[in-house]
Design a protein around this motif. Structure first.
Motif, PDB file in Angstrom:
ATOM      1  N   SER A  32      -5.336   1.955   7.740  1.00 46.30           N
ATOM      2  CA  SER A  32      -4.566   3.102   8.237  1.00 46.30           C
ATOM      3  C   SER A  32      -4.508   3.142   9.757  1.00 46.30           C
ATOM      4  O   SER A  32      -3.653   3.817  10.327  1.00 46.30           O
ATOM      5  CB  SER A  32      -5.164   4.408   7.704  1.00 46.30           C
ATOM      6  OG  SER A  32      -6.494   4.576   8.140  1.00 46.30           O
ATOM      7  N   LYS A  45      -9.219   0.722  -2.645  1.00 46.40           N
ATOM      8  CA  LYS A  45     -10.458   1.459  -2.910  1.00 46.40           C
ATOM      9  C   LYS A  45     -11.624   0.495  -2.965  1.00 46.40           C
ATOM     10  O   LYS A  45     -11.500  -0.643  -3.410  1.00 46.40           O
ATOM     11  CB  LYS A  45     -10.358   2.202  -4.246  1.00 46.40           C
ATOM     12  CG  LYS A  45      -9.336   3.321  -4.293  1.00 46.40           C
ATOM     13  CD  LYS A  45      -9.373   4.007  -5.658  1.00 46.40           C
ATOM     14  CE  LYS A  45      -8.372   5.147  -5.750  1.00 46.40           C
ATOM     15  NZ  LYS A  45      -8.429   5.821  -7.072  1.00 46.40           N
ATOM     16  N   ASN A  50     -12.107   4.962   0.237  1.00 46.78           N
ATOM     17  CA  ASN A  50     -10.962   5.261  -0.607  1.00 46.78           C
ATOM     18  C   ASN A  50      -9.745   5.436   0.283  1.00 46.78           C
ATOM     19  O   ASN A  50      -9.592   6.453   0.969  1.00 46.78           O
ATOM     20  CB  ASN A  50     -11.209   6.524  -1.439  1.00 46.78           C
ATOM     21  CG  ASN A  50     -10.062   6.826  -2.390  1.00 46.78           C
ATOM     22  OD1 ASN A  50      -9.033   6.142  -2.377  1.00 46.78           O
ATOM     23  ND2 ASN A  50     -10.208   7.847  -3.218  1.00 46.78           N
ATOM     24  N   GLU A  52      -6.854   6.148  -0.396  1.00 49.89           N
ATOM     25  CA  GLU A  52      -5.974   7.266  -0.753  1.00 49.89           C
ATOM     26  C   GLU A  52      -6.229   8.485   0.116  1.00 49.89           C
ATOM     27  O   GLU A  52      -5.348   9.337   0.280  1.00 49.89           O
ATOM     28  CB  GLU A  52      -6.135   7.599  -2.232  1.00 49.89           C
ATOM     29  CG  GLU A  52      -5.577   6.510  -3.144  1.00 49.89           C
ATOM     30  CD  GLU A  52      -5.839   6.771  -4.612  1.00 49.89           C
ATOM     31  OE1 GLU A  52      -6.618   7.709  -4.920  1.00 49.89           O
ATOM     32  OE2 GLU A  52      -5.281   6.041  -5.459  1.00 49.89           O
ATOM     33  N   ASN A  53      -7.440   8.571   0.679  1.00 48.04           N
ATOM     34  CA  ASN A  53      -7.745   9.681   1.584  1.00 48.04           C
ATOM     35  C   ASN A  53      -6.883   9.653   2.848  1.00 48.04           C
ATOM     36  O   ASN A  53      -6.805  10.656   3.568  1.00 48.04           O
ATOM     37  CB  ASN A  53      -9.222   9.657   1.983  1.00 48.04           C
ATOM     38  CG  ASN A  53     -10.145   9.905   0.806  1.00 48.04           C
ATOM     39  OD1 ASN A  53      -9.765  10.540  -0.176  1.00 48.04           O
ATOM     40  ND2 ASN A  53     -11.366   9.403   0.893  1.00 48.04           N
ATOM     41  N   PHE A  54      -6.255   8.494   3.112  1.00 52.71           N
ATOM     42  CA  PHE A  54      -5.470   8.334   4.342  1.00 52.71           C
ATOM     43  C   PHE A  54      -3.974   8.196   4.050  1.00 52.71           C
ATOM     44  O   PHE A  54      -3.200   7.886   4.952  1.00 52.71           O
ATOM     45  CB  PHE A  54      -5.964   7.097   5.109  1.00 52.71           C
ATOM     46  CG  PHE A  54      -7.426   7.142   5.440  1.00 52.71           C
ATOM     47  CD1 PHE A  54      -7.888   7.855   6.526  1.00 52.71           C
ATOM     48  CD2 PHE A  54      -8.346   6.486   4.632  1.00 52.71           C
ATOM     49  CE1 PHE A  54      -9.236   7.906   6.822  1.00 52.71           C
ATOM     50  CE2 PHE A  54      -9.700   6.526   4.922  1.00 52.71           C
ATOM     51  CZ  PHE A  54     -10.147   7.236   6.016  1.00 52.71           C
ATOM     52  N   LYS A  56      -1.638  10.487   3.244  1.00 55.42           N
ATOM     53  CA  LYS A  56      -0.840  11.469   3.974  1.00 55.42           C
ATOM     54  C   LYS A  56      -0.759  11.114   5.452  1.00 55.42           C
ATOM     55  O   LYS A  56       0.303  11.188   6.075  1.00 55.42           O
ATOM     56  CB  LYS A  56      -1.448  12.862   3.812  1.00 55.42           C
ATOM     57  CG  LYS A  56      -1.194  13.530   2.473  1.00 55.42           C
ATOM     58  CD  LYS A  56      -1.769  14.937   2.476  1.00 55.42           C
ATOM     59  CE  LYS A  56      -1.463  15.664   1.175  1.00 55.42           C
ATOM     60  NZ  LYS A  56      -2.036  17.038   1.173  1.00 55.42           N
ATOM     61  N   ASP A  57      -1.905  10.726   5.998  1.00 52.50           N
ATOM     62  CA  ASP A  57      -1.966  10.378   7.414  1.00 52.50           C
ATOM     63  C   ASP A  57      -1.066   9.184   7.714  1.00 52.50           C
ATOM     64  O   ASP A  57      -0.429   9.130   8.777  1.00 52.50           O
ATOM     65  CB  ASP A  57      -3.422  10.062   7.790  1.00 52.50           C
ATOM     66  CG  ASP A  57      -3.614   9.819   9.275  1.00 52.50           C
ATOM     67  OD1 ASP A  57      -3.156  10.662  10.070  1.00 52.50           O
ATOM     68  OD2 ASP A  57      -4.207   8.789   9.641  1.00 52.50           O
ATOM     69  N   CYS A  72      -4.382   9.186  -8.508  1.00 51.83           N
ATOM     70  CA  CYS A  72      -4.609   9.721  -7.160  1.00 51.83           C
ATOM     71  C   CYS A  72      -4.600  11.249  -7.209  1.00 51.83           C
ATOM     72  O   CYS A  72      -3.724  11.869  -7.819  1.00 51.83           O
ATOM     73  CB  CYS A  72      -3.516   9.224  -6.216  1.00 51.83           C
ATOM     74  SG  CYS A  72      -3.631   9.842  -4.534  1.00 51.83           S
ATOM     75  N   SER A  73      -5.586  11.854  -6.566  1.00 51.32           N
ATOM     76  CA  SER A  73      -5.684  13.318  -6.595  1.00 51.32           C
ATOM     77  C   SER A  73      -4.484  13.933  -5.879  1.00 51.32           C
ATOM     78  O   SER A  73      -4.021  13.408  -4.861  1.00 51.32           O
ATOM     79  CB  SER A  73      -6.978  13.779  -5.941  1.00 51.32           C
ATOM     80  OG  SER A  73      -7.016  13.399  -4.584  1.00 51.32           O
ATOM     81  N   GLU A  75      -4.099  16.354  -3.885  1.00 44.97           N
ATOM     82  CA  GLU A  75      -4.250  16.710  -2.469  1.00 44.97           C
ATOM     83  C   GLU A  75      -4.091  15.513  -1.536  1.00 44.97           C
ATOM     84  O   GLU A  75      -3.888  15.680  -0.325  1.00 44.97           O
ATOM     85  CB  GLU A  75      -5.605  17.374  -2.215  1.00 44.97           C
ATOM     86  CG  GLU A  75      -6.817  16.532  -2.560  1.00 44.97           C
ATOM     87  CD  GLU A  75      -7.334  16.801  -3.958  1.00 44.97           C
ATOM     88  OE1 GLU A  75      -8.543  16.577  -4.172  1.00 44.97           O
ATOM     89  OE2 GLU A  75      -6.560  17.238  -4.828  1.00 44.97           O
ATOM     90  N   ASN A  76      -4.170  14.289  -2.093  1.00 44.33           N
ATOM     91  CA  ASN A  76      -3.984  13.095  -1.269  1.00 44.33           C
ATOM     92  C   ASN A  76      -2.554  12.565  -1.287  1.00 44.33           C
ATOM     93  O   ASN A  76      -2.233  11.647  -0.534  1.00 44.33           O
ATOM     94  CB  ASN A  76      -4.928  11.978  -1.733  1.00 44.33           C
ATOM     95  CG  ASN A  76      -6.360  12.206  -1.305  1.00 44.33           C
ATOM     96  OD1 ASN A  76      -6.614  12.870  -0.310  1.00 44.33           O
ATOM     97  ND2 ASN A  76      -7.307  11.652  -2.059  1.00 44.33           N
TER      98      ASN A  76
END
Length: 455
Positions: A32, A45, A50, A52-54, A56-57, A72-73, A75-76
């Motif tokens: 990212s 992952k 993970n 997926e935490n990035f 949105k960024d 994928c959750s 919120e991510n």
């Protein structure tokens, strides 16, 4: 940078996507921190991360799309941008890399082995440089993430690719080769590296033979027949595959004779079917003459002359911490600390003993993934240190203590065991004298380079 279309990605991955139509992505990235406008971010992952935490960024930074898992959750998930949902993001990354590789009708050399594969990769890329631009594995990025990264780096002006393929278990080479699609395969060595995982040398050899099986009819397999576990691998070759052999000690298609190791290079005479040609490589050690033979065989099989291959060797770019020699405050420091197994430990010790005069100090640490064989193999390294007349041995790590015991049993007197990098550096500074040569080597996880930084 690879430009890959949305519909191409859908075809190879079977992804779900929130977009109808075509879109060309400017590059494929998994970090990212390397996001730029128009790229596709693949959210990998691992045990400790993970991606997926990035996701949105990544879109906020300008990525045109992201690849995430179907689970994928929410919120991510980015609100904007193209979102591909796949069963497994690593598999999708490999599929995309394979798609890119398939666009190029160039020779692809796959290299594997317990030891020597990174140096052989560097030598082979140099040998082939007479063809033009060569894409090769950076450092030793030879795993399930590094291999696709190498393939995605192939560009229109590349004339060949040299891909190092590592192995930690059965089926891994086979899996990676499915999208690498090598048409030339090299097997350098089979020894106890990774024996903790595979249990026996026979199992390791069978896993390495997956490289031979991966080469299609019309391709070439290049085998080091000095290694008894490699000699019979030709039986795994498909019909129509040409087998080339190389050796230092046995009759073969490519043989190195009259090997001479100097302070800055190794010279040898190549005997190829009775034709004899002098070669010189800017690397030290008999083992590197063997690695060079594999590279020469690859170059010759692709139509290069021996003169063109030798010219390529002069431009050799070697990966870091591979027998790097430097001078500091009257000391010769040899940083061979990228990785280590029993065979490469012995080769480095013998090379230092052969080349360097004066006092010699070995700073050695644990060799990992040796399982039940660890104590025996570490003791054997200690015996090599003593028998090659090193003056001082400094060890690091719990397994390093067995190196110390092996050296003591073989008559070496000046032995010191240390618990951490600081203690090792302190001891070196206490015992080293101007004119000494110091060898640093251990498995990568021991981070021996930190000791060098401290001294």
């Amino acid at each position: 940078m690879p430009k890959i279309g949305l519909n191409e990605i859908l075809k190879v991955t079977g992804a779900e996507v929130n977009f109808a139509g075509e879109k060309i992505f400017e590059d494929i990235v998994t970090d990212s921190r390397k996001i730029s406008d128009g790229v596709l971010f693949v959210a990998l992952k691992g045990e400790n991360f993970n991606g997926e935490n990035f996701a949105k960024d990544a879109i906020e930074k300008g990525a045109a799309g992201v690849v995430v898992g179907k689970n994928c959750s929410p919120e991510n998930l980015p609100v904007e941008g193209i979102v591909f949902k796949v069963d497994d993001t690593l598999t999708a990354y490999q599929q995309i890399a394979g798609l890119h590789r398939d666009k190029f009708k160039i020779p692809v050399v796959g290299i594997t082995g317990s030891n020597g594969k990174t140096t052989t990769k560097d030598l082979t890329a140099a040998a082939l440089s007479g063809l033009g631009k060569i894409q090769k594995t950076a450092a030793n990025f030879n795993n399930e993430i590094g291999v696709p990264l190498t393939l995605l780096g192939i560009e229109e002006n590349c004339r060949a690719a040299v891909v190092e393929i590592g192995m930690r278990g059965r089926g891994q080479i086979e899996s990676l080769a499915e999208f690498v699609k090598p048409n030339i395969g090299i097997v350098t060595t089979v020894n106890e590296t990774h024996i903790e995982i595979l249990g026996s040398l026979e199992n390791i050899a069978r896993a390495k033979a997956e490289m031979v099986e991966a080469i299609p009819s019309g391709g070439i397999v290049i085998l080091n027949i000095d290694n008894p576990h490699i000699r019979d691998m030709k039986k795994y070759a498909a019909p129509g595959v040409k087998i080339l052999t190389y050796a230092l000690e046995n009759p073969a298609d490519f043989v190195a004779e009259n090997i001479s190791v100097g302070n800055t290079s190794t010279k040898f005479t190549l005997n190829c079917g009775g034709e004899k040609i002098d070669f010189e490589i800017p690397l030290l050690g008999r083992h590197n003459a063997s690695n060079a033979l594999a590279a020469i065989a690859a170059g010759k099989s692709l139509g290069l002359s021996f003169e063109e291959i030798q010219a390529g060797f002069k431009n050799l770019a070697v990966s870091k911490m591979r027998f790097e020699v430097s001078e500091k405050d009257g000391l010769t420091i040899i940083n061979d600390a990228y990785n280590a197994g029993p065979a490469s430990m012995a080769a480095s010790i013998k090379t230092v003993a052969e080349v360097y005069k004066g006092r010699k100090i070995a700073v050695l640490g644990d060799m990992l993934e040796l399982g039940d064989f660890a104590e025996k193999l570490h003791r054997e390294v200690g015996r090599e240190v003593a028998e090659n007349n090193f003056d001082i041995l400094i060890t690091l790590g719990e397994l390093g203590k067995f190196i110390a015991e092996g050296a003591k049993d073989s008559g070496l007197k000046n032995i010191f065991t240390t618990a951490d990098h600081d203690a090792a550096a302190k001891k070196i500074l206490e015992v080293a004298e101007k004119g000494d040569t110091i060898l640093f080597k251990a498995s990568h996880g021991m981070h021996m380079e930190k000791i060098i930084e401290k001294i």
